[in-house]
Design an enzyme around this catalytic site. Structure first.
Site, PDB file in Angstrom:
ATOM      1  N   HIS A 270      38.491  41.204  38.461  1.00 49.25           N
ATOM      2  CA  HIS A 270      39.922  41.460  38.619  1.00 49.25           C
ATOM      3  C   HIS A 270      40.224  42.842  39.151  1.00 49.25           C
ATOM      4  O   HIS A 270      41.379  43.168  39.391  1.00 49.25           O
ATOM      5  CB  HIS A 270      40.620  41.277  37.271  1.00 49.25           C
ATOM      6  CG  HIS A 270      40.199  42.277  36.233  1.00 49.25           C
ATOM      7  ND1 HIS A 270      38.899  42.409  35.826  1.00 49.25           N
ATOM      8  CD2 HIS A 270      40.915  43.191  35.523  1.00 49.25           C
ATOM      9  CE1 HIS A 270      38.820  43.353  34.910  1.00 49.25           C
ATOM     10  NE2 HIS A 270      40.021  43.854  34.711  1.00 49.25           N
ATOM     11  N   CYS A 271      39.206  43.688  39.350  1.00 48.33           N
ATOM     12  CA  CYS A 271      39.467  45.088  39.720  1.00 48.33           C
ATOM     13  C   CYS A 271      38.852  45.491  41.056  1.00 48.33           C
ATOM     14  O   CYS A 271      39.572  45.794  42.009  1.00 48.33           O
ATOM     15  CB  CYS A 271      38.939  46.024  38.623  1.00 48.33           C
ATOM     16  SG  CYS A 271      39.945  46.035  37.129  1.00 48.33           S
ATOM     17  N   ILE A 272      37.532  45.521  41.111  1.00 49.07           N
ATOM     18  CA  ILE A 272      36.861  46.154  42.247  1.00 49.07           C
ATOM     19  C   ILE A 272      37.223  45.519  43.590  1.00 49.07           C
ATOM     20  O   ILE A 272      37.462  46.237  44.564  1.00 49.07           O
ATOM     21  CB  ILE A 272      35.329  46.160  42.057  1.00 49.07           C
ATOM     22  CG1 ILE A 272      34.971  46.775  40.712  1.00 49.07           C
ATOM     23  CG2 ILE A 272      34.658  46.970  43.164  1.00 49.07           C
ATOM     24  CD1 ILE A 272      33.498  46.763  40.408  1.00 49.07           C
ATOM     25  N   LEU A 274      39.908  44.181  44.510  1.00 49.38           N
ATOM     26  CA  LEU A 274      41.347  44.181  44.798  1.00 49.38           C
ATOM     27  C   LEU A 274      41.988  45.559  44.767  1.00 49.38           C
ATOM     28  O   LEU A 274      42.697  45.956  45.694  1.00 49.38           O
ATOM     29  CB  LEU A 274      42.067  43.273  43.789  1.00 49.38           C
ATOM     30  CG  LEU A 274      41.552  41.838  43.632  1.00 49.38           C
ATOM     31  CD1 LEU A 274      42.370  41.116  42.566  1.00 49.38           C
ATOM     32  CD2 LEU A 274      41.608  41.094  44.938  1.00 49.38           C
ATOM     33  N   ASP A 275      41.748  46.289  43.692  1.00 55.55           N
ATOM     34  CA  ASP A 275      42.523  47.507  43.435  1.00 55.55           C
ATOM     35  C   ASP A 275      42.476  48.546  44.548  1.00 55.55           C
ATOM     36  O   ASP A 275      43.516  49.134  44.896  1.00 55.55           O
ATOM     37  CB  ASP A 275      42.081  48.140  42.120  1.00 55.55           C
ATOM     38  CG  ASP A 275      42.318  47.222  40.930  1.00 55.55           C
ATOM     39  OD1 ASP A 275      42.964  46.174  41.116  1.00 55.55           O
ATOM     40  OD2 ASP A 275      41.859  47.552  39.830  1.00 55.55           O
TER      41      ASP A 275
END
Length: 439
Positions: A270-272, A274-275
């Site tokens: 959910h992070c790498i 996208l963010d």
């Protein structure tokens, strides 16, 4: 009684919007601290499960959730009217990217509008969803102040980035340090007091929501860039006949100036993936192009193709075409020992294999069923007999538990280990494994 006093004596009622990987653990921690928590989600199924005391998030102790629900400390609803009774609201909704890697803040905006309809004086609103610097002040603040209540005097607004690492055995929501930045000094102080009342970890204050937002982006940009470096090193080391895993292990002996990152079939979660692209998007507003981030994204996005090409070469060495070959993917979760499929590179490898004509199955003890092209596909069992029927087994997820790697090694004609888990699991040197190959 002032809000900060109600937080200190645990009489403040907490609302949490979004009951996923971030929101539900946060709700549990707040209930554990003694607060009454009302969770909000648009999915009725999630709310029903919570109200029955049923857990669906791996990092939560099921007995704790059941206990808090039975005591009335946690309730869940799809009716946002309950926000009227909340003193504090944490927004923990998804912030995905669209197919052009542009931020989709529709969930954040919709949640904020629901809060704005029920806003009351002396309420604290905290955004935890990852986003680009400026979101809290540029999007949430105007939506909330449309109610005629002013941030910093009537109501309070802050940003505090989630730092959830699914499956991490050491750091959970309760003991991971928190960063907080409010729109005013009083906003920051109230938000800081909230998290200090809930967590067993330090709360670090920054001077504004922008700095808190940028902190989260930097954390994950650091990871995407270093993952890309590890992946590029893996490609180059393969061409040079060098074992990249040994190189990383050796470099890790340096006690300063080096942090190990490891290659793989791509990046997920959910992070790498996208963010960092939230920062790329925002940077264009300032006529600046984040070339390093974009290049890192390109390298990481190319890894599923590299895995398929490597597998084609390995099969070709055995006079087998990829088309028509039976391939077993060992693991479809985006990381080891969890059931999270978000942005999983294993699924991208699967898609590429099928495009090239391979017949693909998967085994994952954590993901018994996957939605694939509109249909439910089940994890297959692995046995001595079934493993012998595959032309290749590709280890795409580093599960350290629930997988019999000796069974895999002893009965597979070809194993392509993209995560370097086979040899360590068997406590042997990779050179001792016949028919096994590393990324």
């Amino acid at each position: 009684m002032a809000l900060i006093d109600r937080i200190k004596d645990k009489t403040a009622k907490i609302g949490v919007i979004g009951l996923g990987y971030v929101g539900l653990p946060l709700a549990v921690e707040k209930a554990k601290a003694g607060f009454s928590v009302l969770g909000f989600d648009v999915q009725q199924d999630k709310c029903d499960k919570i109200n029955r005391g049923e857990n669906y998030i791996g990092d939560i102790v099921p007995e704790e959730l059941e206990d808090f629900v039975s005591k009335g400390l946690i309730k869940a609803t799809t009716n946002f009217d309950g926000l009227k009774d909340c003193d504090v609201v944490a927004i923990c909704v998804p912030t995905p990217l669209d197919k052009f890697k542009q931020p989709d803040l529709s969930y954040v905006e919709a949640s904020t509008k629901e809060v704005a309809k029920r806003l009351h004086k002396d309420m604290l609103v905290v955004l935890e969803s990852t986003t680009y610097p400026g979101t809290t002040e540029e999007i949430l603040k105007p939506l909330l102040e449309a109610s005629a209540l002013k941030v910093g005097t009537d109501i309070y607004l802050a940003f505090s980035p989630e730092r959830v690492d699914p499956g991490n055995a050491t750091y959970k929501t309760h003991n991971t340090p928190k960063v907080v930045g409010g729109c005013t000094a009083q906003c920051t102080e109230i938000a800081k007091t909230l998290y200090e009342s809930v967590l067993d970890a330090p709360v670090f204050v920054v001077s504004s929501p922008k700095e808190a937002e940028a902190t989260k982006i930097l954390e994950n940009t650091f990871r995407i860039v270093n993952c890309a470096l590890a992946n590029e090193m893996a490609i180059l080391c393969h061409k040079m006949g060098i074992n990249v895993w040994d190189v990383i292990k050796a470099a890790s002996t340096k006690p300063f100036g080096f942090v190990p990152f490891y290659p793989g079939p791509g990046i997920g979660g959910h992070c790498i993936p996208l963010d960092p692209f939230y920062l790329t998007y925002k940077a264009r507003e300032y006529d600046y192009h984040t070339r390093l981030i974009e290049l890192a994204g390109e390298i990481n996005d190319s890894m599923p193709d590299h895995v398929v090409e490597r597998l084609m070469d390995l099969l070709n060495d055995r006079s087998k075409p990829l088309r028509g070959s039976r391939v077993l993917l060992l693991g479809v979760a985006y990381k080891g020992d969890i059931d999270d499929l978000r942005e999983s590179p294993s699924l991208k490898v699967w898609k590429q294999l099928e495009r090239k004509g391979a017949v693909v199955s998967y085994h994952d003890p954590y993901c018994p069923e996957v939605d694939w092209k509109g249909e439910k596909v089940s994890s297959v069992d692995i046995t001595e007999k079934s493993l012998k029927e595959y032309d290749a087994v590709v280890i795409t997820t580093a599960h350290k538990h629930k997988v019999d790697y000796k069974l895999v090694a002893d009965n597979s004609s070809l194993v392509f280990d993209t995560k370097n888990v086979l040899a360590p699991a068997l406590k042997v040197d990779p050179s001792e494994l016949e028919n096994a190959y590393l990324l």
